[in-house]
Design an enzyme around this catalytic site. Structure first.
Site, short mmCIF file in Angstrom:
data_model
loop_
_atom_site.label_atom_id
_atom_site.label_comp_id
_atom_site.label_asym_id
_atom_site.label_seq_id
_atom_site.Cartn_x
_atom_site.Cartn_y
_atom_site.Cartn_z
N HIS A 196 72.01 12.84 31.81
CA HIS A 196 72.78 14.08 31.70
C HIS A 196 74.25 13.72 32.02
O HIS A 196 74.50 12.81 32.82
CB HIS A 196 72.22 15.06 32.74
CG HIS A 196 72.81 16.43 32.68
ND1 HIS A 196 74.02 16.75 33.23
CD2 HIS A 196 72.33 17.58 32.14
CE1 HIS A 196 74.27 18.04 33.04
NE2 HIS A 196 73.26 18.57 32.38
N ASP A 249 68.77 10.68 39.96
CA ASP A 249 69.01 12.06 39.56
C ASP A 249 67.63 12.73 39.48
O ASP A 249 66.84 12.45 38.58
CB ASP A 249 69.73 12.09 38.20
CG ASP A 249 69.96 13.51 37.70
OD1 ASP A 249 69.36 14.45 38.25
OD2 ASP A 249 70.74 13.67 36.74
N GLN A 264 65.42 17.03 37.17
CA GLN A 264 64.27 17.44 36.35
C GLN A 264 62.94 16.93 36.91
O GLN A 264 61.90 17.18 36.31
CB GLN A 264 64.43 16.94 34.91
CG GLN A 264 65.63 17.52 34.18
CD GLN A 264 65.56 19.03 33.96
OE1 GLN A 264 64.53 19.67 34.18
NE2 GLN A 264 66.66 19.61 33.53
N LYS A 271 66.94 25.03 39.74
CA LYS A 271 65.93 24.54 38.79
C LYS A 271 64.55 24.49 39.43
O LYS A 271 63.58 24.06 38.82
CB LYS A 271 66.30 23.13 38.30
CG LYS A 271 67.53 23.09 37.40
CD LYS A 271 67.69 21.71 36.80
CE LYS A 271 69.07 21.45 36.23
NZ LYS A 271 69.33 22.18 34.99
N CYS A 280 73.87 18.57 27.14
CA CYS A 280 74.71 17.79 28.07
C CYS A 280 74.27 16.34 28.15
O CYS A 280 74.27 15.74 29.23
CB CYS A 280 74.73 18.41 29.47
SG CYS A 280 75.37 20.07 29.50
N1 7TS Z 1 70.85 16.03 35.80
C1 7TS Z 1 69.88 16.42 34.96
C2 7TS Z 1 68.80 15.46 34.58
C3 7TS Z 1 69.88 17.73 34.47
O1 7TS Z 1 68.91 18.12 33.64
C4 7TS Z 1 70.91 18.62 34.86
C5 7TS Z 1 71.01 20.01 34.31
C6 7TS Z 1 71.87 18.16 35.75
C7 7TS Z 1 71.83 16.86 36.20
C8 7TS Z 1 72.95 19.05 36.26
O2 7TS Z 1 72.42 20.06 37.04
P1 7TS Z 1 73.34 21.21 37.61
O3 7TS Z 1 72.42 22.10 38.38
O4 7TS Z 1 74.36 20.55 38.46
O5 7TS Z 1 73.95 21.89 36.44
N2 7TS Z 1 70.39 20.19 33.08
C9 7TS Z 1 70.50 21.26 32.27
C10 7TS Z 1 69.80 21.34 31.07
O6 7TS Z 1 69.07 20.45 30.64
N3 7TS Z 1 70.09 22.51 30.50
O7 7TS Z 1 70.93 23.19 31.27
C11 7TS Z 1 71.20 22.41 32.39
#
Ligand code: 7TS
Length: 421
Positions: A133, A210, A213, A236, A376
């Site tokens: 991401h 990371d 997910q 999430k 992303c």
């Molecule tokens: N890393 C991964 C693997 C992610 O899927 C996401 C967000 C992030 C980092 C960033 O997370 P945040 O909470 O800081 O935004 N992924 C997604 C997605 O797949 N669709 O919307 C957000």
């Protein structure tokens, strides 16, 4: 657990195996009308999480850590209890290894600014992968640019897997930091983080995982994986938006400089400079998100009540059901592995002749929420030779009926776009 999440508890006591029937009532937003299949973007919130946030503001609101009066002490207690709950949830050794941030993005930036900028220089290397991401890419691009370190990228196979051999081979001499996702937010593929951390350590590199997910969908134990840092987001994993976590090994966090500077993170300040507070306060500058932490605490309790066996089995079953159905529809191409077991509740796909934005728009006409775009993860999309795609992602509260609706809509897409097949 509050009064409001009793449905699940009762069902669990009766030994119910499929959580969706029992748990849906705990989620006020989940109705028959809308099939919410964008859980990788953010999950829905059970009532107990909403209530925990509300209760904080109704009964405990004060600036935690600042005041010495009862209300502030209650707010502080709520915040620190949440930290201990996170510590237990991911198996960290000490509560001060849990730093509350806003989200995964902030957690990864914290490492880049506080560790990478102070520990890297020309001749050093950073290793990450093309399936990250952007939140696990851009901080390292910044750190490489500012320090003169080299940035290397691992390539997964077409199914999103990175082998231990590939990881070992990509670790160039001088690589001091490796940062890889546990589960890809596009392909759903899972990496062997325990093995990567071991290989990174043998090479003298710090390993960043990371977990955005993975933490919401499987038991993640930082001591078992032996990662140096783990980043994830509360929103999430049933929790509120605006609360995230950085786990870091105590010895590393202790020697790092603060990320943000200001209130609450100092030991003393003079006009010439400052010294820093102990962990975790050193990394939590300014007024903290105590209500968010209380909500995250309630989310963790909810996970613990349900148990990983039920959650992973329900999500595995939904993913299997969706992929098997999708394979029967002509013109649908699933990105990544054909094996549902390798998708971790994430299915990204294209439909020949239909732009992903049209897929999402038509799904929306049928009240089905899916994501469309580059997710992303532009370098991964380029690597896969796909400019854009649609994604359905599941949580244990989804039902097969919702997936049936998704499959019917998917099967109708080309016709609704004017194709005559
Ligand atoms: N890393 C991964 C693997 C992610 O899927 C996401 C967000 C992030 C980092 C960033 O997370 P945040 O909470 O800081 O935004 N992924 C997604 C997605 O797949 N669709 O919307 C957000």
């Amino acid at each position: 657990m509050t009064e409001n999440c009793r449905n699940t508890e009762k069902q669990m006591q009766r030994g119910g195996s499929c959580p969706a029937e029992a748990v849906r009532k705990d989620f006020p937003i989940l109705t028959e009308r809308t099939a919410y299949l964008d859980n990788a973007a953010t999950t829905q919130k059970p009532r107990c999480v909403i209530e925990a946030v509300k209760r904080f503001y109704e009964e405990e609101n004060a600036n935690p850590l600042r005041g010495l009066y009862e209300l502030s002490a209650a707010a502080t207690q709520e915040y620190e209890d949440a930290r201990e709950a996170v510590q237990g949830f991911i198996g960290a050794s000490f509560p001060e290894e849990i730093i509350f941030t806003r989200n995964t993005t902030e957690s990864l930036n914290l490492i880049a600014y506080s560790w990478a900028l102070n520990n890297l220089g020309p001749g050093d290397g950073i290793l990450t992968s093309v399936e990250e991401h952007h939140s696990n890419l851009l901080p390292w691009q910044m750190a490489a640019k500012k320090t003169g370190a080299s940035l290397y990228y691992l390539e997964p196979d077409r199914e999103g897997r990175i082998s231990g051999e590939a990881f070992r081979a990509a670790l160039k001499p001088g690589t001091k930091l490796a940062a890889v996702t546990q589960v890809s937010n596009v392909l759903g593929a899972e990496n062997d983080i325990r093995l990567f951390a071991e290989i990174a350590h043998e090479a003298g590199a710090v390993f960043v995982c990371d977990g955005a997910q993975s933490v919401p969908h499987m038991k993640v134990d930082v001591r078992e994986l032996d990662v140096d840092f783990l980043a994830f987001s509360g929103h999430k994993m049933l929790g509120p938006m605006g609360i995230g976590v950085l786990y870091g090994k105590k010895a590393l966090l202790e020697e790092m400089d603060p990320f943000l500077r200001g209130g609450e993170m100092i030991r003393s300040v003079s006009l010439d400079g400052a010294s820093w507070a102990q962990l975790p306060a050193k990394f939590e500058a300014g007024t903290v998100n105590a209500a968010g932490a209380a909500g995250l605490h309630a989310a963790i309790r909810y996970y613990e009540k349900l148990g990983w066996d039920r959650i992973t089995e329900a999500e595995r079953e939904l993913t299997r059901y969706a992929i098997e159905g999708m394979k029967k529809i002509p013109f649908v191409k699933i990105l990544g592995s054909p094996d549902p077991e390798r998708h971790n509740a994430i299915v990204t796909f294209t439909v020949e002749g239909v732009h992903p934005h049209d897929i999402a728009a038509i799904m929306d006409e049928d009240h089905i929420c899916v994501r469309a775009g580059h997710h992303c993860a532009q370098p991964l999309m380029n690597f896969l030779g796909v400019s854009s795609s649609a994604r359905a992602s599941f949580a244990f509260y989804n039902t097969k009926e919702e997936i049936d609706r998704f499959l019917v809509c998917l099967g109708s897409l080309r016709r609704r776009m004017g194709y005559e097949d």
